[in-house]
Design an enzyme around this catalytic site. Structure first.
Site, PDB file in Angstrom:
ATOM      1  N   LYS A  82      -8.467  51.016  25.118  1.00 46.67           N
ATOM      2  CA  LYS A  82      -7.398  51.998  25.317  1.00 46.67           C
ATOM      3  C   LYS A  82      -6.733  51.920  26.682  1.00 46.67           C
ATOM      4  CE  LYS A  82      -9.102  55.538  22.125  1.00 46.67           C
ATOM      5  NZ  LYS A  82      -9.456  56.976  22.013  1.00 46.67           N
ATOM      6  N   ARG A 112     -32.057  47.532  36.476  1.00 46.01           N
ATOM      7  CA  ARG A 112     -31.896  48.576  37.494  1.00 46.01           C
ATOM      8  C   ARG A 112     -33.174  48.815  38.282  1.00 46.01           C
ATOM      9  NH1 ARG A 112     -28.051  52.678  33.959  1.00 46.01           N
ATOM     10  NH2 ARG A 112     -26.070  51.730  34.580  1.00 46.01           N
ATOM     11  N   GLY A 118     -18.880  53.694  35.667  1.00 40.08           N
ATOM     12  CA  GLY A 118     -17.871  54.695  36.034  1.00 40.08           C
ATOM     13  C   GLY A 118     -17.481  54.621  37.502  1.00 40.08           C
ATOM     14  N   GLY A 166     -19.990  47.669  31.507  1.00 42.27           N
ATOM     15  CA  GLY A 166     -21.025  47.236  30.579  1.00 42.27           C
ATOM     16  C   GLY A 166     -20.665  46.040  29.725  1.00 42.27           C
TER      17      GLY A 166
END
Length: 399
Positions: A198, A41, A374, A351
């Site tokens: 999930k 980053r 996200g 990730g």
């Protein structure tokens, strides 16, 4: 997407002598000793910083790091390790300033790093008073932190409302361009891979993509739920039985468009979840009641790989098996190499996906690797990110 681009402002000479405030994403992982363990980053932030310095700006950069408590600065929250690493990479001093909200002294050609912006009271709730103070520090606000683009905070959204000029940095602009290319104007067939533990966390993504893609490949625990929906036994595998009807609805939505959700024809199972568990390849209809499905089988992997190689656009979020264990990595490995070998425009994010890309050494063969977790998922859901919304609105007002 119509936004003001920082690169255009620099190229036109409008940045010389201006105070430029860059919101970067420098939230890097550190070990217990406070040492940076991975600096991607920081490296990704440098093109924007160099662009500003080369254009003759007085440059301020800030970022969040970790999860500090607002108004309570602790040494562990400091960007000091980031400042040191940035100085090494740039080959110049990078002074770190604390308590900067009420004023910053920086001259054209100078660069300063402003301490962890999440320590400021009102940051997360985007308090107007804080946003206006930040905006007063600069002539030009540059949003270059895609990883925070889904959050409306003072240093990402509020400052963009009140700064004289608000624009997209090169990293954010590249994300916008890649996402537009992949989802708004895709070359077909458009194939999406959505995997993870999930269905519930990615249900809205699956529903949104079902209306757009030509093929929706599901993997991991999500695939197990879809196997249940197809009437297959999954033993004691991770799944969400209460969402079977939702999975069926996604399958039907795809079918109605002449598209498909491929259900695995074979799987790799084990009796326990461990790296040394004995792996067994089984037909999807032969899974025993005490089996755990930990990967797609070689037949399924080969079929999906063949389809990926024919794709025009590929969106990838999530490994299709427990790729961290050698016995259960084949599905993810085959799919990763198929994407790498495809001539399709490919965009990957998340990730675990980035970990798989690194493991198989295919970074240079993916068209675009998203820096946001996200934020990337919210774009896949079809949401308009706050950063995109405010920058588009400011560009429209400046036109």
């Amino acid at each position: 997407m119509n936004v003001i681009r920082f690169s255009d402002l620099c190229a036109s000479g409008q940045i010389k002598g201006q105070r430029v405030f860059i919101r970067a994403d420098l939230n890097v992982p550190q070990n217990d000793a406070g040492e940076i363990t991975e600096d991607t980053r920081i490296r990704a932030s440098l093109p924007c910083i160099r662009m500003a310095l080369d254009a003759g700006a007085a440059v301020m950069v800030t970022s969040h790091l970790g999860r500090p408590t607002e108004g309570e600065f602790k040494a562990a929250d400091s960007l000091a390790p980031v400042a040191r690493r940035m100085a090494e990479l740039l080959g110049r001093e990078v002074p770190l300033l604390a308590n900067w909200v009420d004023g910053v002294s920086v001259q054209p050609g100078q660069l300063v790093l402003l301490e962890n912006c999440r320590v400021n009271k009102g940051e997360k709730k985007n308090k107007e008073e804080l946003a206006k103070k930040m905006a007063a520090l600069c002539d030009v606000f540059v949003h270059d932190a895609f990883g925070t683009a889904h959050r409306a905070e003072a240093s990402t959204y509020g400052i963009a409302q009140f700064a004289r000029v608000a624009c997209a940095g090169p990293l954010l602009a590249a994300e916008m361009d890649a996402i537009t290319l992949a989802l708004a104007n895709p070359k077909r067939p458009l194939v999406a891979i959505v995997a993870g533990s999930k269905v519930s966390t990615k249900l809205t993504i699956l529903k949104s993509l079902a209306a757009k893609v030509d093929q929706l490949i599901v993997g991991g625990g999500i695939a197990n739920t879809f196997m249940l929906a197809a009437g297959l036994n999954i033993g004691k595998s991770l799944a969400e039985a209460d969402l079977v009807n939702e999975a069926k609805a996604v399958i039907e939505a795809m079918k109605a468009r002449g598209a498909a959700v491929p259900i695995p024809s074979d799987v790799v199972t084990a009796k326990t979840f461990s790296a040394d568990a004995v792996a067994s390849v089984k037909a999807a209809g032969d899974v025993a009641d005490d089996d755990l499905i930990l990967d797609i089988g070689p037949q399924t992997a080969a079929l999906l790989a063949a389809q990926l190689k024919q794709a025009g656009t590929i969106v990838w979020n999530g490994p299709v098996g427990v790729f961290e264990f050698a016995a259960f990595e084949n599905g993810t490995k085959v799919i990763a190499h198929a994407i790498a070998d495809s001539s399709a425009f490919s965009i990957a994010g998340g990730g675990d996906t980035l970990a798989a890309i690194a493991k198989y050494g295919i970074e240079k063969q993916i068209s675009y690797i998203s820096t946001g977790g996200g934020a990337f998922l919210e774009v896949l859901e079809g949401k308009t990110l706050p950063a995109f919304e405010i920058l588009t609105r400011r560009a429209a007002g400046a036109a």
